[in-house]
Design a protein around this motif. Structure first.
Motif, PDB file in Angstrom:
ATOM      1  N   VAL A  59      -0.615  91.626 101.173  1.00 21.52           N
ATOM      2  CA  VAL A  59       0.056  92.595 102.047  1.00 21.52           C
ATOM      3  C   VAL A  59       1.341  93.099 101.397  1.00 21.52           C
ATOM      4  N   ALA A  60       2.129  92.170 100.824  1.00 23.05           N
ATOM      5  CA  ALA A  60       3.431  92.531 100.255  1.00 23.05           C
ATOM      6  C   ALA A  60       3.302  93.533  99.106  1.00 23.05           C
ATOM      7  N   VAL A  61       2.320  93.333  98.225  1.00 19.03           N
ATOM      8  CA  VAL A  61       2.156  94.223  97.074  1.00 19.03           C
ATOM      9  C   VAL A  61       1.825  95.643  97.534  1.00 19.03           C
ATOM     10  N   HIS A  62       0.977  95.778  98.544  1.00 16.72           N
ATOM     11  CA  HIS A  62       0.676  97.109  99.083  1.00 16.72           C
ATOM     12  C   HIS A  62       1.933  97.763  99.664  1.00 16.72           C
ATOM     13  N   PHE A 104       1.420 101.552 103.211  1.00 16.34           N
ATOM     14  CA  PHE A 104       1.527 100.832 104.477  1.00 16.34           C
ATOM     15  C   PHE A 104       0.224 100.898 105.280  1.00 16.34           C
ATOM     16  N   LYS A 105      -0.455 102.038 105.230  1.00 17.51           N
ATOM     17  CA  LYS A 105      -1.736 102.162 105.924  1.00 17.51           C
ATOM     18  C   LYS A 105      -2.753 101.191 105.321  1.00 17.51           C
ATOM     19  N   TYR A 142      11.158  94.189 102.172  1.00 18.14           N
ATOM     20  CA  TYR A 142      12.178  93.243 101.733  1.00 18.14           C
ATOM     21  C   TYR A 142      12.666  92.352 102.874  1.00 18.14           C
ATOM     22  N   VAL A 143      11.845  92.139 103.867  1.00 19.94           N
ATOM     23  CA  VAL A 143      12.210  91.248 104.963  1.00 19.94           C
ATOM     24  C   VAL A 143      12.218  89.809 104.470  1.00 19.94           C
ATOM     25  N   PRO A 144      12.933  88.907 105.147  1.00 15.04           N
ATOM     26  CA  PRO A 144      13.033  87.516 104.685  1.00 15.04           C
ATOM     27  C   PRO A 144      11.700  86.818 104.463  1.00 15.04           C
ATOM     28  N   LEU A 145      10.699  87.080 105.314  1.00 17.68           N
ATOM     29  CA  LEU A 145       9.407  86.396 105.154  1.00 17.68           C
ATOM     30  C   LEU A 145       8.795  86.696 103.794  1.00 17.68           C
ATOM     31  N   LEU A 146       8.778  87.982 103.391  1.00 15.55           N
ATOM     32  CA  LEU A 146       8.194  88.350 102.109  1.00 15.55           C
ATOM     33  C   LEU A 146       9.079  87.938 100.946  1.00 15.55           C
ATOM     34  N   PHE A 195       8.239  83.911 100.695  1.00 17.85           N
ATOM     35  CA  PHE A 195       6.923  83.632 100.125  1.00 17.85           C
ATOM     36  C   PHE A 195       6.605  84.689  99.069  1.00 17.85           C
ATOM     37  N   SER A 196       7.360  84.644  97.987  1.00 19.70           N
ATOM     38  CA  SER A 196       7.343  85.700  96.987  1.00 19.70           C
ATOM     39  C   SER A 196       6.214  85.513  95.972  1.00 19.70           C
ATOM     40  N   TYR A 197       6.046  86.539  95.145  1.00 22.70           N
ATOM     41  CA  TYR A 197       5.037  86.481  94.074  1.00 22.70           C
ATOM     42  C   TYR A 197       5.410  85.414  93.051  1.00 22.70           C
ATOM     43  N   ASP A 198       6.718  85.259  92.800  1.00 22.03           N
ATOM     44  CA  ASP A 198       7.171  84.221  91.874  1.00 22.03           C
ATOM     45  C   ASP A 198       6.815  82.836  92.388  1.00 22.03           C
ATOM     46  N   LEU A 199       6.943  82.640  93.705  1.00 21.12           N
ATOM     47  CA  LEU A 199       6.586  81.338  94.275  1.00 21.12           C
ATOM     48  C   LEU A 199       5.084  81.101  94.159  1.00 21.12           C
TER      49      LEU A 199
END
Length: 379
Positions: free
Chosen positions: A147-150, A156-157, A190-194, A197-201
């Motif tokens: 979801v984050a990468v999109h 967004f759609k 860029y909300v705290p949740l994303l 739980f980042s791509y680096d993690l």
């Protein structure tokens, strides 16, 4: 690579070389021998993929990706004992391309690399005798990052469509599904949740997962034979010397970076990355880990000019925060805080304070406000 290419199934099947002292030609190896050699090569290729992925080296990863894919494509059927190796290769290849939405591994063009990676991760889990907490963490991270990468690319759609494909209506998926749906509606990647739980993690967790595989694969015949050859030629000492020099250079660089920007490293990062993704997705959202903005360049002059004031702020921040009258945070200040986090990363409160437009705030206040925003996201 030359050793591997010389032992390829195609060459092995094409017949052996002839001896200058013999009038007869050596018979080609039987099919069983070809299969064993192919097993060795696939394991060796997977080992190399794991090693370069773990070291974050994209350049040597690419040719081994091609080798592994060629070996896999040559299999008419995946042998039972090689399923885990094949699935792991396919997973790493897709994770490495995870942020590239122009790359497609499946016929379905709408399927992103991470969605394809999730399918292979599911296959890998089926090969495990016992599922550990790490498996659940990686699964959740892949889902979130799909979801984050999109969203990071402004799709967004498509992010909403992906969300529908990813999650079922089960109660166990509901908390995370609802949170992600809310984030997509806000169109803020860029909300705290994303950020947490980042791509680096995700890549860090996968590196932890592949470590046991690499240790088991060290008994691979090709690895042992290559190691003995290197040792017999005295090449190991040169490689070790070069490695030591590189490590010393790296340590010196890190020391200089710490002196130039002492607030860029936070001791909280390692603690936060140990938290369970599964538990946090159902419970509360913890403090985000550091995610520096990829395009950030240090503004050395302005930071050095403000060094004395920053030191005073950090030293007396708690006293200042307690002694001043509490002021409400405005929407503009919240946006400034989020913008600073995008540019400098969570934890670099002093830099965010210097470069942001805040109303008589301290770095301690910035940190506390970010915690409050995280709790709001939880609700």
């Amino acid at each position: 690579m030359a050793g591997v290419a010389g032992s390829s199934p195609a060459e092995a099947g094409g017949g052996g070389g002839s001896s200058s002292s013999s009038s007869t030609t050596a018979a080609p190896p039987p099919a069983e021998a070809e299969a064993v050699a192919a097993d060795w090569m696939l394991e060796f290729a997977c080992y190399c993929l794991c090693r370069h992925f773990g070291e974050g080296r994209a350049a040597p990863f690419r040719p081994w990706r091609a080798v592994a894919q060629a070996l896999i494509d040559g299999l008419s059927k995946i042998p039972t004992h090689q399923k885990k190796t094949v699935y792991l290769c396919q997973l790493l290849i897709r994770i490495a391309e995870g942020k590239n939405l122009e790359c497609h591994f499946e016929n379905h063009e709408r399927m992103s690399p991470l969605e394809s990676a999730l399918s292979f991760w599911t296959l890998l889990e089926r090969e495990e005798i016992k599922l550990e907490k790490l498996h659940g963490d990686i699964c959740r991270l892949i889902q979130i990052q799909i979801v984050a990468v999109h969203m990071e690319n402004g799709y967004f759609k498509e992010a909403a469509e992906v969300l529908e494909r990813l999650f079922t209506d089960s109660e166990s998926d509901k908390p995370l599904r609802v949170k992600l749906a809310s984030i997509i509606k806000r169109k803020d990647p860029y909300v705290p949740l994303l950020q947490t739980f980042s791509y680096d993690l995700l890549t860090s967790k996968i590196k932890s997962y592949i470590e046991p595989f690499m240790k088991r694969t060290e008994t691979n015949f090709l690895i042992q034979a290559a190691t003995k050859h290197v040792e017999s030629k005295g090449l190991g000492a040169t490689a070790l010397q070069n490695k030591t020099v590189n490590e010393n250079d790296k340590r010196n660089l890190e020391t200089n970076q710490r002196r130039a920007a002492p607030d860029t490293i936070t001791s909280e990062r390692s603690m936060e990355e140990q938290q369970s993704i599964t538990d946090q997705s159902r419970g509360g959202i913890k403090k985000p880990t550091v995610r520096p903005h990829p395009g950030w360049k240090p503004r050395v002059s302005s930071v050095l000019q403000s060094l004395n004031s920053l030191q005073n702020v950090e030293k007396h921040g708690d006293a200042l925060a307690c002694g001043r009258r509490r002021q409400r945070w405005t929407y503009k200040e919240d946006m400034e805080l989020k913008s600073g986090i995008r540019e400098f990363g969570v934890g670099n409160w002093a830099k965010i304070l210097v470069h942001g437009d805040f109303n008589n705030r301290t770095s301690v206040m910035l940190k506390d406000r970010w915690r409050t925003l995280c709790r709001i996201e939880q609700g």
